[in-house]
Each structure stands twice: as structure tokens, then as C-alpha cells.
Design an enzyme around this catalytic site. Structure first.
Site, PDB file in Angstrom:
ATOM      1  N   ASP A  48     -48.750  -1.308 -21.783  1.00 43.21           N
ATOM      2  CA  ASP A  48     -47.664  -0.372 -21.468  1.00 43.21           C
ATOM      3  C   ASP A  48     -48.034   1.062 -21.854  1.00 43.21           C
ATOM      4  O   ASP A  48     -48.878   1.300 -22.727  1.00 43.21           O
ATOM      5  CB  ASP A  48     -46.405  -0.753 -22.262  1.00 43.21           C
ATOM      6  CG  ASP A  48     -45.641  -1.898 -21.620  1.00 43.21           C
ATOM      7  OD1 ASP A  48     -46.215  -2.589 -20.754  1.00 43.21           O
ATOM      8  OD2 ASP A  48     -44.479  -2.102 -22.006  1.00 43.21           O
ATOM      9  N   HIS A 193     -50.539  -2.031 -25.811  1.00 46.12           N
ATOM     10  CA  HIS A 193     -50.328  -0.641 -25.396  1.00 46.12           C
ATOM     11  C   HIS A 193     -51.656   0.093 -25.256  1.00 46.12           C
ATOM     12  O   HIS A 193     -52.476   0.061 -26.168  1.00 46.12           O
ATOM     13  CB  HIS A 193     -49.458   0.097 -26.425  1.00 46.12           C
ATOM     14  CG  HIS A 193     -48.085  -0.483 -26.556  1.00 46.12           C
ATOM     15  ND1 HIS A 193     -47.822  -1.573 -27.341  1.00 46.12           N
ATOM     16  CD2 HIS A 193     -46.917  -0.139 -25.970  1.00 46.12           C
ATOM     17  CE1 HIS A 193     -46.529  -1.880 -27.242  1.00 46.12           C
ATOM     18  NE2 HIS A 193     -45.955  -1.035 -26.421  1.00 46.12           N
TER      19      HIS A 193
HETATM   20 ZN   LIG Z   1     -43.101   1.710 -23.184  1.00 45.22          ZN
END
Ligand SMILES: [Zn+2]
Length: 230
Positions: A48, A193
Site C-alpha cells: 500500500d 507498505h
Molecule cells: Zn494506506
């Protein structure tokens, strides 16, 4: 960071709708894919908040070295800043999802705001990569009664995750890897991430450093990596 304690407190304060708002896989606000529909040892790596010029190239290098497909939920704001990195994600065959544009929590935003944020994210991704995303992941997984229906209207299935390892807190690559490997189960959608949803210069290199271990360990336990499809 949202600790379970804070989430529980907010949920208690808000009552019924909070379950759908704060639990990313809740079906109360529309259907969300929270794990792979399989009992096989399949795992989906998802990233993400990228792209970021710090970590995304390293993440892509690690995936390419081990020939692992992944799914990137790109943030429109960052795609506009680093379109060549978004393009590289697509060129290297990874699945691309939309993470919206601004990365503001959508729970208390009205339908018009949600629609614009999802559409702006889509436009940025299409412009940079030529790929029209068919998946959407809300910032922090926070939704409201209209987030999932609006995403669906815009042709995007809402995706949650099974396992988060708090890599954003930068606990060290070894800790990230251990959490990911120890808690992986058949069908896990693993949240990682490659960017920071708030700070474009946020450093996610620990996640990139953890990847070779995650990949090797999961493979040795019989796992196969899959990209997500809507
Ligand atoms: Zn996010």
C-alpha cells in the site's frame, strides 16, 4: 497508528455502524475480500501507499529476483509524483489496485468526497500505467455505508487484508519478516507498505529488506505467491 484499544474505544462510542467502519473485512458495509478463497497454501503479498522513490524500486528488485508476483494498491497523489515507478510496477507484471488519491480516512466523508477520491486515484493510475484498476482498498481499511457501493459502481472490488505486520512502525526487517512468516495461513492476504500514505518521503526500506526472508521462508513452508484479481 490505530491500536486495537483505540479502535475498540471508538467502536464502543459510535455503536452499531462502527464495526463496518473500522474492521476492514466487515461485510456490514458491503462485501470485501479479506482472504483468498482457498484452502491451498497460497499467499498474496500486497503493498500500500506507493509508489515511493525510496522503497518501491527495492521492493520491485526483490520481487523480480525471486520471480514473485504481488499486488500494489497505488496512491494517486504519489503516482502523479512518480509515474515512472507506477509504470514499472505494471511493466513487471504485478497486479495494480487503487488506494484513492488523498489518503484521508473515508469513514466520516460524504458520498461525493468518496466518489471524487476514488475517481482521482483511478485517473492517476490510468494516466501513468494505462491500467484501469479493478480493485480498491480504502485508507486504513476504513469504510462507511457508501464506500464499497461507490467503488463497485466505478468498477472496483473492495479488498481488505488478512494479516498486517505493522511494518510502517519500522520495527526492523527481521521483526517484519518473522511476523509475516509466523502468522501466515493458507489464503492470507498480507498487508505490507512500499510507501507512506501521508509523508511522500516516508521510509519503507525495512519492508524491502524483509522481503527476501519472507519469500524464502514461506516457499520453504510450501507457500505459493499469487497476485490478486478482482
Ligand atoms: Zn494506506
Amino acid at each position: 497508528m490505530i491500536t486495537p484499544f483505540i479502535v475498540a474505544g471508538v467502536a464502543a462510542a459510535l455503536g452499531g455502524g462502527a464495526h463496518g467502519a473500522f474492521y476492514r473485512n466487515s461485510q456490514l458495509f458491503g462485501r470485501t475480500l479479506g482472504r483468498l478463497p482457498t484452502t491451498e497454501k497460497h499467499v498474496a503479498l500486497t503493498f500500500d501507499d506507493g509508489p515511493s522513490e525510496i522503497a518501491t524500486p527495492r521492493v520491485l528488485d526483490a520481487l523480480r529476483r525471486d520471480n514473485v508476483p504481488a499486488t500494489f494498491f497505488l496512491l494517486g497523489r504519489h503516482v502523479e509524483r512518480w509515474p515512472h515507478l507506477a509504470r514499472r510496477v505494471a511493466d513487471e507484471g504485478h497486479a495494480i489496485g487503487n488506494h484513492g488519491y488523498h489518503h484521508r480516512k473515508l469513514t466520516f466523508r460524504g458520498p461525493a468526497y468518496v466518489r471524487v477520491d476514488i475517481a482521482l486515484g483511478t485517473d492517476a493510475i490510468v494516466q501513468a500505467t494505462g491500467v484501469r484498476p479493478s480493485m480498491f482498498r480504502a485508507p486504513h481499511g476504513f469504510r462507511s455505508p457508501w464506500v464499497t457501493p461507490i467503488a463497485r459502481e466505478l468498477g472496483q472490488r473492495t479488498i481488505g487484508w488478512t494479516l498486517g505486520v505493522w511494518d510502517s512502525d519500522r520495527p526492523g526487517a527481521d521483526v517484519i519478516a518473522r511476523r509475516a512468516v509466523d502468522d501466515c495461513r493458507p489464503g492470507t492476504i498480507l498487508l505490507l507498505h512500499d510507501g507512506d500514505g501521508y509523508d511522500p518521503s516516508g521510509d519503507r526500506t525495512q519492508t524491502a529488506e524483509a522481503l527476501p526472508t519472507i519469500i524464502a521462508e514461506l516457499r520453504s513452508r510450501g507457500y505459493r505467491f499469487v497476485g490478486l484479481t478482482a
